[in-house]
Write a protein that holds these residues in place. Structure first.
Motif, PDB file in Angstrom:
ATOM      1  N   MET A 249     -42.419  73.222  37.414  1.00  0.00           N
ATOM      2  CA  MET A 249     -42.881  74.612  37.336  1.00  0.00           C
ATOM      3  C   MET A 249     -42.465  75.303  36.038  1.00  0.00           C
ATOM      4  O   MET A 249     -43.146  76.177  35.535  1.00  0.00           O
ATOM      5  N   GLU A 250     -41.294  74.989  35.516  1.00  0.00           N
ATOM      6  CA  GLU A 250     -40.802  75.668  34.320  1.00  0.00           C
ATOM      7  C   GLU A 250     -40.269  74.629  33.342  1.00  0.00           C
ATOM      8  O   GLU A 250     -40.181  73.449  33.669  1.00  0.00           O
ATOM      9  N   THR A 251     -39.926  75.077  32.120  1.00  0.00           N
ATOM     10  CA  THR A 251     -39.612  74.144  31.043  1.00  0.00           C
ATOM     11  C   THR A 251     -38.216  74.368  30.498  1.00  0.00           C
ATOM     12  O   THR A 251     -38.037  75.134  29.553  1.00  0.00           O
ATOM     13  N   PRO A 252     -37.204  73.738  31.057  1.00  0.00           N
ATOM     14  CA  PRO A 252     -35.853  73.944  30.535  1.00  0.00           C
ATOM     15  C   PRO A 252     -35.588  73.121  29.284  1.00  0.00           C
ATOM     16  O   PRO A 252     -36.297  72.159  28.989  1.00  0.00           O
TER      17      PRO A 252
END
Ligand SMILES: N[C@@H](CCC(=O)N[C@@H](CS)C(=O)NCC(=O)O)C(=O)O
Ligand code: FES
Ligand SMILES: [Fe+2]
Lengths: 280, 224, 240
Positions: A249-252
Motif C-alpha cells: 500500500m505504501e512505499t517505505p
C-alpha cells in the motif's frame, strides 16, 4: 474491528491531575462510553454499571475494556529522582491511533513539519540506525538514531546532532529517549500515550520526564504542544485514515525501518484495531 | 514589552505575527490556557478580568484585547501609517474588519477548540458560522483582486489582515476546509509571503517561496 | 426554461472537467480539487506547467495538495519527497544521494489549460481538447446544491463540454460547472469579453444571488458542508 488483543490492553483516559473529589469524567474508548469518577479517596472506572480495571501511573489514569493480558509497561527511567514530570493534556486527532504512534517514530519529517525546531531543510539526511523487535519483551526498539536539530528542546541553544532511541512497549504507546541538553549522558523521556476513541480518531496524551530545572513548566508544555499540533495537520490528511499493514500500500525507505518493524509487529500480534489489513 | 501568550491561541498569534513583521522586540510569559485553565485563576484575573489572552504590558499600560494591541503596536511602531491607515474611509473599514475578526474567533476559533480540546460547544453551528464568514471574506477578496489588491484594504497589508488571518488559516484544524475559497487561499499565500512572516502550528512557513532553490543534492544530480 | 436546461444526469466522466479559473492560478500554486469524485492535487510549476495528480503521496499517504512547488517539481509536505512533471520521484531528502527507482511515483491524471479555465480528466486516455469557447475569468464559487438544481434555476442558452452559456445581468457569460462531493457544485464564471472591475463586482454579486436561490431549493446539510469531503470519518467522542 475490535479484536481481543486491542480490548485487553491498557489505555490512558485522563490525567491524574483531573481527578478532583466528586468529579465524573465521560470518555470514549474504542467507541464505547465509559466514566471515570473519584469519590474523594478512590478513583473508579465504569462502562455503564460494569466496573473496569484501573490504575494510575505516569501521571495518567489507565483502564481497559477487557481483562488486561499483561501489566502496564514499565518506564523505570520515568520514575527516577530529579526528573520533572510534565503531563501536557490531550489533543484530539482525526486519525487512526496507530498512525499517531507511527508518526511519532518517524524522524524523516522533522525538516518539513517541524522546520527550524526539530529539523532543518539543509540537514534532511537520516543515517543508518538499528531496529529490532525484542521478542522477549515483545516490544519494538530503534537505537543509534541521530538527527540534526536546530532546537532539540526548549532548553537547547543552537543546533546539535541529537541522539534518539525509540521504544514501542504497547501498540498505542511510543517512548522516545533523547539527548538531554542539561545533563550529559542522561536521556530525556518524551512519550505519546494514545487513547483510541475509534479506529479513525484518537486522543493523544503527551507526557515527558525531563532533567530540566530551568525552563518554566508552561514553556515545557507549550513546546510539546507546538510540536504535536504541527503533526496534527499531517495526521488528519493521511489517506487512508487507517494504518495500512499491507506492504504494497505504501512505499517505505531505509529511513522508515522503525515504521516497518512497527507494522510487522502489529501484524504479528494481530493488533488490527485502527489498521487496514487488506489493500484498498 | 511583555506579552502574556499561549502558543496555540490564534489571538496571541496575531500579536506574535505582527511584532515579527514589524521587528518589534518583546518578551513572552507563557500562560497555561490548556490544560491548566490558568486564565481562570485569581492571579491571572487580576491582570485581565476578562480571563482571556493575549495581554500586553508596555510600561504602565496593560491592553487586554488583540485588536487593541494591534492598533497600539501599529500606531506606536509604524511611522509610515501603512498598517493602521488614518484615512477616514479606510479606518472605518478597518474597524469593521477588526470586528469581523472577533466573529471568526467565535466561530472558526470555537470549532477549532472543540476539535482539538473538546471544548463543549455546538460545533456544527460554529462550523456553519465560520463558512458564512468565509463566504463574505471570499466575496470581498474577489472585489479587491478586481482592483489589483491582494489584501483586505487598499493595496497594502494592514492590521485588518493580521487580525483576520489566524482563524481563517487555522480553520481546517476545526474541520472547516478552505477548498473552494480560491481568493481566500490566495490571500493566505499573500500574507505568508510577507517579509518576516512567522508561522504557527497549523500554518506552514512559505516552503514554496520562488527564491528557495531546489535542494543541493538534487540540483547536482539534475545538472549531471 | 427546463427545455433548454442541460440534462441533470450529464456527467462527463471520461471527458474534461473545469476545476478552476486560469486567472489567479499563479505559477507555484497547489490546490485540492475534485473531478469525477476523485480527490486531486492540481499544481503549476514555476514555469507554468500544469499537473493534476491523485491526492495521495506514495510514501505515507499524505495529501499532495498540502505540498509545495519548487521549480518544476512538487514536494510533499510530510517528508519532502520531490516529484517531477512525469510524476516520478526524483529526490528523497532522508537519502539525499539516492536516485529513486522508476517505480516510485505519484499517479497522474490529465491536466489542460484552455479558454481561461483549468481542466482535469481522469480518463485513461487523454481526451481531445474541449471545443474552443474563449472567456475571461471572473471568479469561482462553491454552491451547496447539486448540478440539476442549478440547471433548473439558470436559463442556459447553450451547453458546450462542461460549460454553460447564459446571460447574467445582461452580460453574456460562461459558467464552467464541476460536481463536488456530497451533492455540491463548483462554478467558474467567465465573461465573453473583457469587462471592467465594476462589472466583475456586479457579476460576482449576481452569482451569489443565484447561489442563494439554488441553496434555498436544495440545501445541503450543514454538517455535510462542514465536514472534510472524503476525509477521515469523524467521531468527536466525549466533551471535556
Ligand atoms: N476579544 C479578545 C478575545 C480573546 C480570546 O478569546 N482569547 C482566547 C484565546 S485565543 C482565550 O483567552 N480564551 C480563554 C477562555 O475563553 O477561557 C481578543 O481578541 O483578545
Ligand atoms: S508522505 Fe509524502 S513524503 Fe512522506
Ligand atoms: Fe512530528
Amino acid at each position: 474491528m475490535i479484536n481481543e488483543i486491542a480490548l485487553n490492553d491498557w489505555y490512558p483516559v485522563a490525567m491524574a491531575s483531573e481527578l478532583k473529589p466528586g468529579c465524573r469524567l465521560n470518555r470514549v474508548l474504542m467507541e464505547r462510553e465509559i466514566q471515570i469518577s473519584n469519590d474523594g479517596d478512590k478513583t473508579h472506572a465504569f462502562e455503564g454499571s460494569r466496573v473496569l480495571p484501573l490504575q494510575i501511573r505516569y501521571d495518567h489514569v489507565w483502564t481497559s475494556l477487557g481483562a488486561p493480558a499483561r501489566p502496564l509497561f514499565e518506564i523505570p527511567e520515568g520514575e527516577q529522582d530529579g526528573r520533572r514530570l510534565v503531563a501536557c493534556g490531550r489533543v484530539h486527532v482525526r486519525c487512526s491511533p496507530l498512525r499517531a504512534v507511527e508518526n511519532f517514530l518517524d524522524i524523516a519529517h522533522f525538516p518539513y513539519v517541524h522546520t527550524g525546531i526539530l529539523g532543518a531543510e539543509d540537514h534532511p539526511e537520516v543515517e543508518r540506525y538499528d531496529v529490532e523487535i525484542d521478542d522477549e519483551k515483545d516490544e519494538v526498539w530503534a537505537r543509534q538514531v541521530k538527527f540534526f536539530q536546530p532546537q532539540a528542546a526548549k532548553s537547547a541553544e543552537g543546533g546539535i546532532m541529537a541522539d534518539y532511541m525509540y521504544r514501542v512497549p504497547a501498540p498505542t504507546t511510543s517512548i522516545l529517549y533523547k539527548t538531554c541538553p542539561a545533563r550529559v549522558g542522561e536521556w530525556d523521556i518524551i512519550t505519546l500515550f494514545v487513547q483510541p476513541v475509534s479506529e479513525t480518531t484518537c486522543d493523544v496524551w503527551p507526557w515527558m520526564a525531563l532533567y530540566d530545572d530551568e525552563t518554566p513548566f508552561n514553556d515545557l508544555v507549550q513546546f510539546q504542544q507546538t510540536i504535536f499540533m504541527q503533526d496534527r495537520s499531517i495526521l488528519e490528511n493521511q489517506i487512508p485514515a487507517l494504518l495500512p499493514l499491507d506492504p504494497k500500500m505504501e512505499t517505505p525507505t531505509r529511513a522508515d525501518l522503525t515504521s516497518i518493524a512497527y507494522r510487522r509487529w502489529l501484524k504479528r500480534r494481530r493488533m488490527f484495531y485502527g489498521a487496514q489489513t487488506i489493500a484498498a | 514589552m511583555k506579552l502574556y501568550d499561549y502558543v496555540l491561541s490564534g489571538n496571541c498569534y496575531k500579536i506574535r505575527l505582527f511584532a515579527a513583521l514589524l521587528g518589534i522586540p518583546y518578551e513572552t510569559v507563557a500562560v497555561d490556557l490548556y490544560p491548566g485553565k490558568e486564565q481562570t485563576r485569581p492571579a491571572f484575573l487580576r491582570l485581565n478580568p476578562a480571563g482571556t489572552l493575549p495581554v500586553l504590558q508596555d510600561g504602565d499600560l496593560t491592553l487586554t484585547d488583540s485588536s487593541a494591541i494591534l492598533t497600539y503596536l501599529a500606531r506606536r511602531h509604524d511611522p509610515t501609517g501603512q498598517w493602521c491607515p488614518q484615512d477616514p474611509e479606510l479606518l472605518a473599514q478597518l474597524v469593521g474588519w477588526l470586528s469581523f475578526a472577533d466573529d471568526l474567533t467565535r466561530t472558526s476559533g470555537a470549532a477549532r477548540l472543540h476539535a482539538i480540546f473538546k471544548k463543549p460547544i455546538d460545533s456544527v453551528a460554529a462550523q456553519k458560522g465560520a463558512h458564512a464568514l468565509l463566504r463574505r471574506l471570499e466575496l470581498h477578496l474577489c472585489d479587491q483582486e478586481f482592483d489589483d489588491s491582494s489584501f483586505l484594504l487598499g493595496k497594502a497589508p494592514t492590521i485588518a489582515d493580521i487580525a483576520c488571518f489566524p482563524y481563517v488559516a487555522l480553520a481546517p484544524d476545526g474541520g472547516v476546509e478552505l477548498d473552494g475559497y480560491a481568493a481566500v487561499q490566495r490571500w493566505i499565500y499573500a500574507i505568508r509571503k510577507l517579509d518576516g512572516f512567522l508561522p504557527m502550528p497549523g500554518i506552514h512557513p512559505l516552503h514554496e517561496h520562488p527564491d528557495k532553490p531546489l535542494p543541493e543534492g538534487l540540483n547536482a544530480r539534475l545538472e549531471a | 426554461m427546463t427545455q433548454q436546461s442541460p440534462s441533470p444526469t450529464a456527467k462527463p466522466s471520461s471527458s474534461w472537467i473545469p476545476v478552476a479559473l486560469s486567472a489567479g492560478f499563479r505559477p507555484g500554486s497547489n490546490i485540492r480539487v475534485f473531478a469525477d469524485g476523485n480527490d486531486i492535487a492540481l499544481w503549476s510549476s514555476f514555469s507554468g506547467k500544469l499537473s493534476a495528480w491523485v491526492n495521495r503521496c506514495p510514501h505515507r499517504g499524505m495529501r499532495l495538495s498540502h505540498g509545495f512547488v519548487r521549480g518544476e517539481m512538487l514536494a510533499c509536505i510530510y517528508h519532502g519527497w520531490h516529484f517531477a512533471q512525469d510524476a516520478n520521484c526524483k529526490y528523497i531528502p532522508a537519502h539525499p544521494e539516492l536516485v529513486p527507482g522508476e517505480m516510485i511515483c505519484a499517479q497522474a491524471h490529465h491536466a489542460h489549460e484552455q479558454d481561461g479555465l483549468l481542466w482535469v480528466s481522469c480518463a485513461e486516455e487523454e481526451p481531445d481538447a474541449p471545443a474552443r469557447l474563449p472567456g475571461f475569468g471572473v471568479r469561482s464559487l462553491l454552491i451547496d446544491a447539486p448540478r440539476p438544481v442549478l440547471a433548473g434555476v439558470l436559463e442556459v442558452t447553450h451547453e458546450a463540454q462542461g460549460r454553460w452559456e447564459l446571460t447574467l445581468a445582461d452580460q453574456p457569460v460562461i459558467l464552467g460547472v464541476q460536481d463536488w462531493p456530497e451533492g455540491r457544485t463548483g462554478v467558474h464564471l467567465l465573461t465573453k469579453e473583457a469587462v471592467s472591475a465594476e462589472t466583475k463586482k456586479m457579476l460576482s454579486r449576481e452569482l451569489e444571488a443565484m447561489r442563494r436561490t439554488c441553496e434555498a431549493i436544495a440545501p445541503v446539510s450543514a454538517s455535510a458542508s462542514a465536514s472534510v469531503p472524503s476525509g477521515p470519518s469523524s467521531r468527536s467522542g466525549d466533551a471535556a
